[in-house]
Each structure stands twice: as structure tokens, then as C-alpha cells.
Design a protein around this motif. Structure first.
Motif, PDB file in Angstrom:
ATOM      1  N   SER A 195       7.012  13.628  10.093  1.00  0.00           N
ATOM      2  CA  SER A 195       7.582  13.452  11.439  1.00  0.00           C
ATOM      3  C   SER A 195       6.494  13.077  12.431  1.00  0.00           C
ATOM      4  N   LEU A 196       5.316  13.704  12.286  1.00  0.00           N
ATOM      5  CA  LEU A 196       4.203  13.390  13.178  1.00  0.00           C
ATOM      6  C   LEU A 196       3.715  11.963  12.969  1.00  0.00           C
ATOM      7  N   SER A 197       3.505  11.568  11.725  1.00  0.00           N
ATOM      8  CA  SER A 197       3.000  10.216  11.476  1.00  0.00           C
ATOM      9  C   SER A 197       4.021   9.153  11.877  1.00  0.00           C
ATOM     10  N   ARG A 198       5.301   9.424  11.642  1.00  0.00           N
ATOM     11  CA  ARG A 198       6.321   8.458  12.052  1.00  0.00           C
ATOM     12  C   ARG A 198       6.322   8.281  13.570  1.00  0.00           C
ATOM     13  N   ALA A 199       6.261   9.400  14.303  1.00  0.00           N
ATOM     14  CA  ALA A 199       6.267   9.314  15.765  1.00  0.00           C
ATOM     15  C   ALA A 199       5.005   8.623  16.274  1.00  0.00           C
ATOM     16  N   TYR A 200       3.864   8.958  15.687  1.00  0.00           N
ATOM     17  CA  TYR A 200       2.600   8.359  16.134  1.00  0.00           C
ATOM     18  C   TYR A 200       2.583   6.860  15.835  1.00  0.00           C
ATOM     19  N   LEU A 201       2.948   6.492  14.632  1.00  0.00           N
ATOM     20  CA  LEU A 201       2.883   5.076  14.257  1.00  0.00           C
ATOM     21  C   LEU A 201       3.918   4.250  15.014  1.00  0.00           C
ATOM     22  N   ARG A 202       5.063   4.833  15.343  1.00  0.00           N
ATOM     23  CA  ARG A 202       6.039   4.121  16.163  1.00  0.00           C
ATOM     24  C   ARG A 202       5.464   3.842  17.562  1.00  0.00           C
ATOM     25  N   GLU A 203       4.608   4.760  18.028  1.00  0.00           N
ATOM     26  CA  GLU A 203       3.993   4.617  19.350  1.00  0.00           C
ATOM     27  C   GLU A 203       2.877   3.583  19.358  1.00  0.00           C
ATOM     28  N   VAL A 204       2.082   3.534  18.294  1.00  0.00           N
ATOM     29  CA  VAL A 204       0.853   2.715  18.340  1.00  0.00           C
ATOM     30  C   VAL A 204       1.010   1.345  17.698  1.00  0.00           C
ATOM     31  N   LEU A 205       1.946   1.171  16.792  1.00  0.00           N
ATOM     32  CA  LEU A 205       2.120  -0.118  16.128  1.00  0.00           C
ATOM     33  C   LEU A 205       3.091  -1.000  16.897  1.00  0.00           C
ATOM     34  N   ASP A 206       2.937  -2.317  16.738  1.00  0.00           N
ATOM     35  CA  ASP A 206       3.932  -3.200  17.336  1.00  0.00           C
ATOM     36  C   ASP A 206       5.142  -3.287  16.388  1.00  0.00           C
TER      37      ASP A 206
ATOM     38  N   ASP B  76      -3.142  -8.357   6.891  1.00  0.00           N
ATOM     39  CA  ASP B  76      -1.735  -8.773   6.865  1.00  0.00           C
ATOM     40  C   ASP B  76      -1.093  -8.201   5.612  1.00  0.00           C
ATOM     41  N   LEU B  77      -0.795  -6.914   5.659  1.00  0.00           N
ATOM     42  CA  LEU B  77      -0.214  -6.239   4.508  1.00  0.00           C
ATOM     43  C   LEU B  77       1.240  -6.652   4.313  1.00  0.00           C
ATOM     44  N   ASP B  78       1.694  -6.576   3.068  1.00  0.00           N
ATOM     45  CA  ASP B  78       3.109  -6.827   2.795  1.00  0.00           C
ATOM     46  C   ASP B  78       3.946  -5.620   3.206  1.00  0.00           C
ATOM     47  N   SER B  79       3.466  -4.401   2.880  1.00  0.00           N
ATOM     48  CA  SER B  79       4.214  -3.189   3.204  1.00  0.00           C
ATOM     49  C   SER B  79       3.278  -1.995   3.162  1.00  0.00           C
ATOM     50  N   TYR B  80       3.739  -0.901   3.789  1.00  0.00           N
ATOM     51  CA  TYR B  80       2.954   0.341   3.783  1.00  0.00           C
ATOM     52  C   TYR B  80       3.929   1.501   3.652  1.00  0.00           C
ATOM     53  N   THR B  81       3.804   2.259   2.570  1.00  0.00           N
ATOM     54  CA  THR B  81       4.702   3.385   2.291  1.00  0.00           C
ATOM     55  C   THR B  81       3.918   4.686   2.362  1.00  0.00           C
ATOM     56  N   ILE B  82       4.443   5.651   3.097  1.00  0.00           N
ATOM     57  CA  ILE B  82       3.822   6.969   3.204  1.00  0.00           C
ATOM     58  C   ILE B  82       4.708   8.008   2.532  1.00  0.00           C
ATOM     59  N   VAL B  83       4.105   8.811   1.669  1.00  0.00           N
ATOM     60  CA  VAL B  83       4.771   9.960   1.049  1.00  0.00           C
ATOM     61  C   VAL B  83       4.123  11.212   1.606  1.00  0.00           C
ATOM     62  N   ASP B  84       4.921  12.122   2.198  1.00  0.00           N
ATOM     63  CA  ASP B  84       4.319  13.299   2.826  1.00  0.00           C
ATOM     64  C   ASP B  84       5.365  14.399   3.008  1.00  0.00           C
TER      65      ASP B  84
ATOM     66  N   MET C 139       6.761  -0.459   7.550  1.00  0.00           N
ATOM     67  CA  MET C 139       6.600   0.946   7.180  1.00  0.00           C
ATOM     68  C   MET C 139       7.805   1.476   6.406  1.00  0.00           C
ATOM     69  N   ARG C 140       7.511   2.406   5.499  1.00  0.00           N
ATOM     70  CA  ARG C 140       8.544   3.184   4.831  1.00  0.00           C
ATOM     71  C   ARG C 140       8.023   4.609   4.700  1.00  0.00           C
TER      72      ARG C 140
ATOM     73  N   VAL D 266       0.849  -1.201   0.000  1.00  0.00           N
ATOM     74  CA  VAL D 266       0.000   0.000   0.000  1.00  0.00           C
ATOM     75  C   VAL D 266       0.876   1.239   0.000  1.00  0.00           C
ATOM     76  N   LEU D 267       0.487   2.211  -0.823  1.00  0.00           N
ATOM     77  CA  LEU D 267       1.121   3.528  -0.870  1.00  0.00           C
ATOM     78  C   LEU D 267       0.079   4.548  -0.427  1.00  0.00           C
ATOM     79  N   GLU D 268       0.420   5.361   0.573  1.00  0.00           N
ATOM     80  CA  GLU D 268      -0.487   6.442   0.973  1.00  0.00           C
ATOM     81  C   GLU D 268       0.186   7.781   0.723  1.00  0.00           C
ATOM     82  N   ILE D 269      -0.540   8.671   0.069  1.00  0.00           N
ATOM     83  CA  ILE D 269      -0.050  10.017  -0.230  1.00  0.00           C
ATOM     84  C   ILE D 269      -0.748  10.986   0.714  1.00  0.00           C
TER      85      ILE D 269
END
Length: 308
Positions: free
Chosen positions: A150-161, A136-144, A168-169, A117-120
Motif C-alpha cells: 500500500s505504501l509503495s503503490r501510494a508513493y509510486l502513484r505520487e512520483v511517477l508520471d 525504458d522498461l517494458d513493465s515493473y512488477t512488485i510482490v510484497d 506497474m503491477r 522487471v520483478l521486484e520482491i
């Protein structure tokens, strides 16, 4: 007046300040000012959170068991102290309620397990959080952009295992050639929720070309047009913010967003504006609940083209 039937001190104050002796002298606008707000309605300018909670509560009553399951699968939803309600013992906020509805819409058209999945423009990452928690995704890439990334990286690091986060990329728009950063990566799905409408038209077209080149399906949820009704928010961010908002997105026509016929008339233009290319078909579209003027659609590639 008999002593048992006198006004309360609360209403004595209301009569003194708002529903005065002159209140009936001119009925112009009375249903949208303090007179009616103190008789029948809560003042929306002072009760925004009350109305937000009322909206979330009402939407919660309509959720199916499957939609509740999608929400409950998402752990750590309380990070960041969201505005929530409790319904039948379960806590819910508007963001993850919308995410559950969006996932249900997407999965009726696509198989998400194993997808790349690619999210823009991911905001703080609620769509990613919900998707990784339910499939059960293979990968998830965020372009922003840098700060939002920085906000999404910090949030997702906090909430995801750790296992989820390892998928993530993050690609920063300002400092990277996006095509080069993606390398040979291709994606089963691209997602854009309420951010194409805030980009320049040229930027949206560039992203649509990228989607056409690299993706097999595209989910988009954005407004069908613009509005200029100052009564809704008082243009509290200033007239400059309003002017800038009017310059962005592929759909810049102003419409009455609370007129169903006006919104419906704008849907065909929405479908065409977000079609990634000639070889794509819109396989599903619907209103983007709860907003009157948001539309969601799934596009699928009907003709494949090998990457150059």
C-alpha cells in the motif's frame, strides 16, 4: 587564570557535567562515552541525523557525472521529506544515492531498456522509481506484503508520471497465489534489496525457486550475516525484535560487521545462499556501499528451461 584565558560558559558546563575532575581517574571506555563525545566527537546517540548527513555529503563528493545524471533523472525525490544535503547545488538523500550506485552496478552486466522487471520486497519503491526514470522498461512488477505494498503503490502513484505508472503491477503476498497471479509472465531481471534477510529461510528458498523458474537475471543486495552489537543502537526496538531478526534470512551467522576480514570471509556463503539454482552463474559481486556488511551481486541464468 588571566581574565582573557578563562573557560567559556559552555565549557564550564561541560566541565561540571561530563569532563569532571574525576574524568581521568579511570580511562576505561572514555573514548566511547560522554567524556570524549564532548571533547572530540559528536555523541552518536544524539546526533544520528548529523552523522547521516555527513555520510551522504561525503558519498556525494565521490559520485561520477553518470551517477549524478541517474539521480537527476529521478523527479519528485523530495516527496516524503527525506533527510538531504546539497552538494554543488544539487539535492541528494541516501536512498537515491544508493539507487544510482545500484543501477550502475546492474547496467554493467545487463541491458535494462525493454526489460520486464520483478521486484520482491520493494520498500516504499525507490528502486522502482529510479529504474523507471532511467530506462525504458517494458513493465515493473512488485510482490510484497499488504501494508508495504500500500505504501509503495501510494508513493509510486505520487512520483511517477502516468506513462510510467501504467507499467506497474502490484501483487499482494497474503491474498494471492503468487505463481497464479504472475500467470505466464517471465522477467529479464528480478531485484531484491535488503528484504530476503528479513524473511524466513523457507520463504527465501521459495522465492529463489520462483526466480529460477521465471527470470533470466537476478540482482541481490543484502547483508552477509547478522550482528548483535548493542552499542550500535541500544537495541531500541527491544530484545524481542533482536531475537526475531536473528531467526530470519538464509545467512544467520553473527559476525563483526566492522571487521573487513570477517566480512570478506562471509562472501562465498553469500554467493551460494543467493544463487537461484544450479544453472546460474554469479557474473559480478561487490560491497554494497556504504554499508560494511552488505554485498551486491548479479546472477545470470546459464541454462534455459522452458516454463511448464
Amino acid at each position: 587564570m588571566a581574565k582573557g584565558f578563562q573557560a567559556s560558559r559552555q565549557w564550564e558546563r561541560i566541565n561540571e557535567l561530563w569532563v569532571t575532575e574525576d574524568a581521568a581517574a579511570d580511562l576505561t571506555g572514555f573514548k566511547s562515552d560522554r567524556r570524549n563525545f564532548n571533547i572530540a566527537l559528536w555523541d552518536p546517540t544524539a546526533n544520528g541525523v548529523r552523522y547521516l548527513r555527513a555520510l551522504v555529503y561525503e558519498l556525494a563528493t565521490r559520485l561520477s557525472d553518470d551517477e549524478w545524471s541517474k539521480i537527476e533523472n529521478v523527479h519528485n525525490r523530495d516527496v516524503g521529506d527525506p533527510v538531504t544535503v546539497r552538494y554543488e547545488g544539487k539535492s541528494i538523500c541516501l536512498d537515491y544515492l544508493q539507487a544510482a550506485l545500484e543501477l550502475g552496478f546492474i547496467e554493467r552486466e545487463l541491458t535494462l531498456d525493454g526489460a520486464r522487471v520483478l521486484e520482491i520486497g520493494a520498500g516504499y519503491g525507490r528502486t522502482c522509481h529510479a529504474m523507471l526514470s532511467n530506462y525504458d522498461l517494458d513493465s515493473y512488477t512488485i510482490v510484497d506484503l499488504k501494508n508495504t505494498l500500500s505504501l509503495s503503490r501510494a508513493y509510486l502513484r505520487e512520483v511517477l508520471d502516468d506513462k510510467q505508472f501504467a507499467k506497474m503491477r502490484f501483487i499482494q503476498v497474503e491474498d494471492e497465489d503468487i505463481d497464479a497471479a504472475l500467470g505466464s509472465d517471465r522477467f529479464e531481471l528480478c531485484v531484491n534489496v535488503h528484504s530476503f534477510t528479513e524473511m524466513t529461510p523457507d520463504t527465501v528458498q521459495a522465492y529463489l525457486r520462483l526466480i529460477d523458474d521465471r527470470c533470466e537475471a537476478f540482482f541481490v543486495k543484502n547483508p552477509v550475516g547478522k550482528f548483535r552489537d548493542k552499542a550500535m543502537d541500544g537495541h531500541q526496538k527491544g530484545e524481542e525484535a533482536v531475537r526475531l531478526a536473528m531467526e530470519t534470512g538464509p545467512l544467520r551467522q553473527v559476525l563483526d560487521i566492522h571487521d573487513s576480514e570477517a566480512v570478506d570471509a562471509a562472501v562465498p556463503a553469500f554467493i551460494e545462499a543467493y544463487r537461484p539454482g544450479a544453472g546460474w552463474a554469479c557474473t559480478a559481486d561487490a560491497r554494497g556501499v556504504p554499508w560494511s556488511y552488505f554485498r551486491q551481486a548479479v546472477f545470470r541464468k546459464t541454462s534455459s528451461r522452458k516454463a511448464a
